[in-house]
Design an enzyme around this catalytic site. Sequence first.
Site, PDB file in Angstrom:
ATOM      1  N   HIS A  24      15.280  23.899  12.147  1.00 62.93           N
ATOM      2  CA  HIS A  24      16.049  24.913  11.406  1.00 62.93           C
ATOM      3  C   HIS A  24      17.482  25.090  11.937  1.00 62.93           C
ATOM      4  CE1 HIS A  24      14.697  27.824  14.416  1.00 62.93           C
ATOM      5  NE2 HIS A  24      13.475  27.852  13.965  1.00 62.93           N
ATOM      6  N   HIS A  78       1.435  33.216  17.419  1.00 67.10           N
ATOM      7  CA  HIS A  78       2.715  33.390  16.724  1.00 67.10           C
ATOM      8  C   HIS A  78       2.591  32.816  15.322  1.00 67.10           C
ATOM      9  CE1 HIS A  78       6.922  33.494  15.975  1.00 67.10           C
ATOM     10  NE2 HIS A  78       7.272  32.348  16.504  1.00 67.10           N
ATOM     11  N   GLU A  80       4.987  31.838  13.100  1.00 67.35           N
ATOM     12  CA  GLU A  80       5.899  30.811  12.558  1.00 67.35           C
ATOM     13  C   GLU A  80       5.122  29.516  12.313  1.00 67.35           C
ATOM     14  OE1 GLU A  80       9.681  31.049  14.972  1.00 67.35           O
ATOM     15  OE2 GLU A  80      10.520  31.023  12.945  1.00 67.35           O
ATOM     16  N   ASP A  82       5.448  26.430  12.569  1.00 63.78           N
ATOM     17  CA  ASP A  82       5.286  25.296  13.490  1.00 63.78           C
ATOM     18  C   ASP A  82       4.031  25.494  14.353  1.00 63.78           C
ATOM     19  OD1 ASP A  82       6.879  27.426  14.416  1.00 63.78           O
ATOM     20  OD2 ASP A  82       7.721  26.257  16.049  1.00 63.78           O
ATOM     21  N   HIS A 144       9.656  35.422  20.674  1.00 62.97           N
ATOM     22  CA  HIS A 144      10.934  35.816  20.126  1.00 62.97           C
ATOM     23  C   HIS A 144      10.868  36.486  18.756  1.00 62.97           C
ATOM     24  CE1 HIS A 144      11.663  32.135  17.389  1.00 62.97           C
ATOM     25  NE2 HIS A 144      10.423  32.045  17.821  1.00 62.97           N
ATOM     26  N   TYR A 197      17.102  25.103  24.804  1.00 64.28           N
ATOM     27  CA  TYR A 197      16.111  25.898  24.062  1.00 64.28           C
ATOM     28  C   TYR A 197      16.313  27.385  24.355  1.00 64.28           C
ATOM     29  CZ  TYR A 197      11.224  27.108  22.741  1.00 64.28           C
ATOM     30  OH  TYR A 197      10.086  27.638  22.182  1.00 64.28           O
ATOM     31  N   HIS A 230       5.853  24.383  22.811  1.00 61.27           N
ATOM     32  CA  HIS A 230       6.735  23.239  22.550  1.00 61.27           C
ATOM     33  C   HIS A 230       7.005  22.501  23.857  1.00 61.27           C
ATOM     34  CE1 HIS A 230       7.780  24.384  18.449  1.00 61.27           C
ATOM     35  NE2 HIS A 230       8.032  25.607  18.864  1.00 61.27           N
TER      36      HIS A 230
HETATM   37 FE1  FEO Z   1       8.895  30.695  16.894  1.00 57.78          FE
HETATM   38 FE2  FEO Z   1       7.956  27.611  17.775  1.00 57.78          FE
HETATM   39  O1  FEO Z   1       8.170  29.019  16.571  1.00 57.78           O
END
Ligand code: FEO
Length: 398
Positions: A24, A78, A80, A82, A144, A197, A230
């Site tokens: 993104h 989370h 999101e 991903d 986050h 990151y 990640h």
């Molecule tokens: Fe906040 Fe890795 O998504």
Amino acid sequence: MSKVELIDGVYWVGAVDWNLRDFHGYTTPRGGTYNAYLIIDEKIALIDTVKKAFSGEMLARISEIIDPSKIDYVVSNHVEIDHSGSLPDIMEIARNAQVITSEKGKEGLLRYYRGNWNLRTVKTGDELELGKKTLFFINAAMLHWPDSMSTYIKEDKLLLSNDLFGQHIASSFRFEEDACCPPGYERDVVMEEAAKYYANIFMQFGALILKKIEEFQKLGIQIKMIGPSHGIIWKNPEKIIDAYVNWAKGISAQKAVVIYDTMWESTEIMAKEIIKGVSESGVEASLFHLRRNEWSEIMKEVLESRAVIIGSPTLHNDLFPTVGGFLVYLTGLRPKNKIWATFGSYGWAGGGVKGINDKLKSAGNEPVESLEVRFRPDEMDLANCYAMGQRIASQVKA
Ligand code: FEO
């Protein structure tokens, strides 16, 4: 596919996205991973899932260890996509599994997937016994997103932190000690990506990060290993925790970064003279043209630099659009403890430098000095640019 076991009974079952180049808007030249973790005990738990396109890869990894239909719990740290993108696929197979998430996570999952799932919400301090292992949940709101949380395996002292402590890097290695510095490499590529990151995802949450690390200590959470959602897994978590503390406190190197755009090279000539003044005063400096460099990479330099010097030409009595766009991005990330300075050029009417200053000031960042030149910098202007670089260098060293 070889199994990756972090600790007895805990497996990495995520996916490596070798071709990820844009997350993104955040550029990912080294690719990325989506990490999911499988815990085998009397009860079986899957912690997070992967991006939808990688469902098959995750399911294949799980199937090498157990029949996925036997999963009892899916923890969604989370929402999101991903991390939750493959949740519908896993819930189709593990039909009796309970989904465990935060209160905000429930709200987000229902909005995204509208699944008729057995959902249970948890908050900090809630526990789930799997048998020999106990999951302990920690709310991580705004680290986050409002729904974020982390899962801690008490007996293993393993923190599955979700986005916190991550990096975007694809590697054939899973652990930091293997991936950081391949033989022949002088650079620690994992820390480089961890810094980028942090700069682009967590920089604005520095105060919350410090509080969260304090909260871990108050809760008696000892961390032996961190599995983020990640990138690479930290077997020596002190390295990344210490880095987060320093970044969160705004501790940076004795460096300056000059960021600019230019129309007819006048602002660029100024930028180069300023950087000459900085570097010839013994301070490391880097220069970034906003249309030649990736903004997410520039933000890593901002994180690591004590001084940030921003330049713009004037267009339509205001700053140049790329500088304006970058300032929106930068001020949203709220860098702290920086020395700010600005510069720029104009032809008939000014506005570029004022535009930068207004944007910085509205975000609480007062430039220590500004310099504006009409048309082309002459010898006096160049001397002023050089001297400005020298003064900034002195402040960086102070
Ligand atoms: Fe906040 Fe890795 O998504």
